[in-house]
Design an enzyme around this catalytic site. Structure first.
Site, PDB file in Angstrom:
ATOM      1  CG  HIS A  25     -11.350   5.386   1.646  1.00 51.26           C
ATOM      2  ND1 HIS A  25     -11.830   6.613   2.047  1.00 51.26           N
ATOM      3  CD2 HIS A  25     -10.027   5.409   1.917  1.00 51.26           C
ATOM      4  CE1 HIS A  25     -10.838   7.339   2.528  1.00 51.26           C
ATOM      5  NE2 HIS A  25      -9.728   6.634   2.457  1.00 51.26           N
ATOM      6  N   GLY A  38     -10.485   7.730   8.623  1.00 55.44           N
ATOM      7  CA  GLY A  38      -9.069   7.685   8.963  1.00 55.44           C
ATOM      8  C   GLY A  38      -8.502   9.072   8.736  1.00 55.44           C
ATOM      9  CG  ASN A  75      -1.847   1.078   1.348  1.00 54.26           C
ATOM     10  OD1 ASN A  75      -1.811   2.007   0.539  1.00 54.26           O
ATOM     11  ND2 ASN A  75      -2.720   1.016   2.332  1.00 54.26           N
ATOM     12  NE  ARG A  94      -6.700  13.604   1.465  1.00 53.35           N
ATOM     13  CZ  ARG A  94      -6.918  12.310   1.241  1.00 53.35           C
ATOM     14  NH1 ARG A  94      -7.900  11.935   0.452  1.00 53.35           N
ATOM     15  NH2 ARG A  94      -6.161  11.403   1.798  1.00 53.35           N
ATOM     16  N   GLY A 146     -12.754   5.979  13.190  1.00 54.71           N
ATOM     17  CA  GLY A 146     -14.009   5.231  13.314  1.00 54.71           C
ATOM     18  C   GLY A 146     -13.893   4.078  14.293  1.00 54.71           C
ATOM     19  CD  GLU A 147     -10.621   0.014  12.577  1.00 55.38           C
ATOM     20  OE1 GLU A 147      -9.646  -0.359  13.250  1.00 55.38           O
ATOM     21  OE2 GLU A 147     -10.661  -0.081  11.335  1.00 55.38           O
ATOM     22  CD  GLU A 157      -7.817   0.449   3.308  1.00 53.92           C
ATOM     23  OE1 GLU A 157      -7.184   0.661   4.373  1.00 53.92           O
ATOM     24  OE2 GLU A 157      -8.073   1.328   2.489  1.00 53.92           O
ATOM     25  NE  ARG A 214      -5.687   2.235  -0.804  1.00 53.43           N
ATOM     26  CZ  ARG A 214      -5.841   2.987   0.263  1.00 53.43           C
ATOM     27  NH1 ARG A 214      -5.048   2.825   1.305  1.00 53.43           N
ATOM     28  NH2 ARG A 214      -6.791   3.891   0.306  1.00 53.43           N
TER      29      ARG A 214
HETATM   30  P1  ADP Z   1      -4.983   6.444   7.022  1.00 51.20           P
HETATM   31  O1  ADP Z   1      -4.955   4.966   6.675  1.00 51.20           O
HETATM   32  O2  ADP Z   1      -5.988   7.232   6.265  1.00 51.20           O
HETATM   33  O3  ADP Z   1      -3.647   7.092   7.088  1.00 51.20           O
HETATM   34  P2  ADP Z   1      -5.907   5.516   9.633  1.00 51.20           P
HETATM   35  O4  ADP Z   1      -7.120   4.758   9.274  1.00 51.20           O
HETATM   36  O5  ADP Z   1      -4.713   4.777  10.101  1.00 51.20           O
HETATM   37  O6  ADP Z   1      -5.508   6.545   8.496  1.00 51.20           O
HETATM   38  O7  ADP Z   1      -6.321   6.567  10.757  1.00 51.20           O
HETATM   39  C1  ADP Z   1      -5.388   7.479  11.227  1.00 51.20           C
HETATM   40  C2  ADP Z   1      -6.067   8.452  12.170  1.00 51.20           C
HETATM   41  O8  ADP Z   1      -6.770   7.746  13.193  1.00 51.20           O
HETATM   42  C3  ADP Z   1      -5.065   9.330  12.881  1.00 51.20           C
HETATM   43  O9  ADP Z   1      -4.917  10.527  12.199  1.00 51.20           O
HETATM   44  C4  ADP Z   1      -5.687   9.573  14.230  1.00 51.20           C
HETATM   45  O10 ADP Z   1      -6.289  10.835  14.193  1.00 51.20           O
HETATM   46  C5  ADP Z   1      -6.803   8.555  14.351  1.00 51.20           C
HETATM   47  N1  ADP Z   1      -6.671   7.723  15.546  1.00 51.20           N
HETATM   48  C6  ADP Z   1      -5.864   6.674  15.757  1.00 51.20           C
HETATM   49  N2  ADP Z   1      -6.024   6.174  17.009  1.00 51.20           N
HETATM   50  C7  ADP Z   1      -6.970   6.934  17.604  1.00 51.20           C
HETATM   51  C8  ADP Z   1      -7.582   6.942  18.898  1.00 51.20           C
HETATM   52  N3  ADP Z   1      -7.262   6.050  19.839  1.00 51.20           N
HETATM   53  N4  ADP Z   1      -8.506   7.896  19.136  1.00 51.20           N
HETATM   54  C9  ADP Z   1      -8.839   8.793  18.190  1.00 51.20           C
HETATM   55  N5  ADP Z   1      -8.308   8.839  16.982  1.00 51.20           N
HETATM   56  C10 ADP Z   1      -7.378   7.932  16.673  1.00 51.20           C
END
Ligand code: ADP
Length: 408
Positions: free
Chosen positions: A180, A209, A9, A240, A329-330, A378, A92
């Site tokens: 996505h 994310g 990725n 963004r 989200g998670e 993913e 990806r």
């Molecule tokens: P991407 O794949 O788009 O780079 P991710 O899905 O890994 O991003 O998500 C990254 C974001 O998730 C980080 O910018 C952070 O803000 C958020 N994040 C990670 N852990 C936590 C947490 N425990 N609480 C709140 N936000 C979190």
């Protein structure tokens, strides 16, 4: 020796990889890792084993070019004693245009086609294609598969894809592609094993994310999504802007006399959570901060998601299940609570304890709309596609069996 699938990725500033061993009923991570900070002067490689323990760490100062860095990474993967034999690779690829509605085996002609799509995603596509070309050179016999972020949304109907602009522009390919897709596809495959009845209904997934988007599905097929022609549209993101008045862009160009490059930088890298908070794009920092601008950024993030949820719910004429996934989200009960409390009018009855514990279902049993937290994967979705596209000797896994196992 275990046969394995190598998954990449790659982005402009980072390359993530995972090596999946081909098991009896599953694809299991053997090693994984990433190179971060490419082009920043602080390029760092970290390798991890299956249990997430760090097994390698290296500051890379001597290699600047992306292709050399990537070759260095391949060397490490090859030399690392993981007890696996890599038999195929998957990538990806952000843009598959109108042409690609499913993963494809790489050939020199396909590489040309992928490069031809660069104008549609100039900031991403070259970094997805470069690793494919490096592998093609170094390991010409290794089968490679391109998996597209846009492919899952090719089930959208014409109306959902069309922008209200001149017909010639639409025919030229200025349509809503959506992104996505690999994340949504993973959840669409898993949902029938978690909640079979709900999977047949109307679902909205929020992939929140650093990049963020939402997708409305009927019977686990994409019907509408928030990202569009580019990955700038839709909800507010880490850096963004998401949807803004296009007139703002004209104002920046004409009145503020910003260059195209400056406007692009402002919208991709200096907006969203970072722009509004003035602090940064990490949700953890913002929810922990006392700064009123951080609070404003967090409030706006949830507000924009709730507004898009309303719009997507209209597109599928109701809502049975809302799913949160990806980093925020998670892992952010605060954001889920903020979105859900704005959506209580439509029938979301949050169970606070379940939400705070990141449980699978976070609404009460009586809630007319169920809300779930489902971690996305993913990389695994890509590995599954590779197994389907490439004729790997001794590969007997089926997608259904893999998802049935995960859904247990
Ligand atoms: P991407 O794949 O788009 O780079 P991710 O899905 O890994 O991003 O998500 C990254 C974001 O998730 C980080 O910018 C952070 O803000 C958020 N994040 C990670 N852990 C936590 C947490 N425990 N609480 C709140 N936000 C979190």
């Amino acid at each position: 020796m275990t046969n394995a699938i190598l998954v990449f990725n790659s982005g402009s500033s980072s390359v993530k990889f995972s090596v999946f061993g081909i098991g009896e009923n599953s694809l299991d991570v053997i090693i994984k890792g990433q190179i971060d900070g490419i082009g920043t002067g602080h390029t760092k490689f970290i390798g991890k084993d299956a249990d997430n323990n760090k097994v390698a760490e290296e500051e890379i100062t001597h290699l600047k070019e992306f292709s050399l860095l990537f070759a260095h990474l391949l060397e490490w993967i090859e030399s690392h004693d993981s007890g696996a034999k890599i038999v195929a690779a998957g990538h990806r690829v952000v843009h598959g245009g109108k042409e690609f509605s499913k993963p494809v085996l790489i050939t020199p002609e396909i590489i040309e086609q992928l490069e031809g799509l660069t104008p549609l995603a100039p900031l991403h596509q070259p970094y997805n294609v470069e690793p494919i070309k490096v592998i093609e050179q170094l390991y010409p016999h290794l089968p490679q598969v391109a998996c597209f972020d846009t492919a899952f949304h090719r089930t959208q109907d014409k109306l959902s894809e069309t922008y209200p602009i001149a017909r010639e522009l639409t025919e030229e390919g200025i349509i809503r592609y959506g992104f996505h897709g690999l994340s949504y596809e993973y959840i669409a495959n898993l949902l029938p094993y978690i909640a079979p009845q709900k999977a047949k209904g109307r679902t909205v997934i929020g992939h929140l994310g650093n990049g963020a988007s939402m997708c409305a599905m009927k019977d686990c097929k994409s019907v509408a999504t928030t990202m569009g022609f580019t990955a700038l549209e839709g909800v507010m993101m880490g850096t963004r802007c998401g949807t803004i008045d296009p007139g703002i862009i004209l104002y920046l160009l004409e009145v503020k006399k910003m260059s195209v490059a400056e406007v692009s930088h402002a919208l991709y890298y200096d907006s969203g959570l970072k722009g509004v908070s003035g602090i940064g794009n990490d949700m953890r920092d913002l929810t922990e901060s006392d700064d009123p601008h951080a609070k404003e950024a967090v409030d706006l993030f949830a507000y924009r998601i709730a507004r898009e949820l309303g719009s997507l719910t209209q597109a599928i004429e109701g809502l049975d299940t809302l799913i949160f996934t990806a980093g925020i989200g998670e892992r952010s009960p605060e954001i889920r609570e903020a979105v859900c409390s704005r959506s209580s009018w439509m029938g979301v009855d949050l169970d606070d304890e379940a939400n705070n514990n990141n449980e699978l279902f976070i609404t009460t049993p009586e809630s007319p709309i169920a809300v779930a937290v489902i971690p996305t994967n993913e990389e695994l979705m890509i590995a599954i596609h590779v197994g389907e596209v490439v004729d790997i000797e001794g590969y007997h896994l089926s997608k259904d069996a893999i998802f049935a196992e995960i859904g247990k």
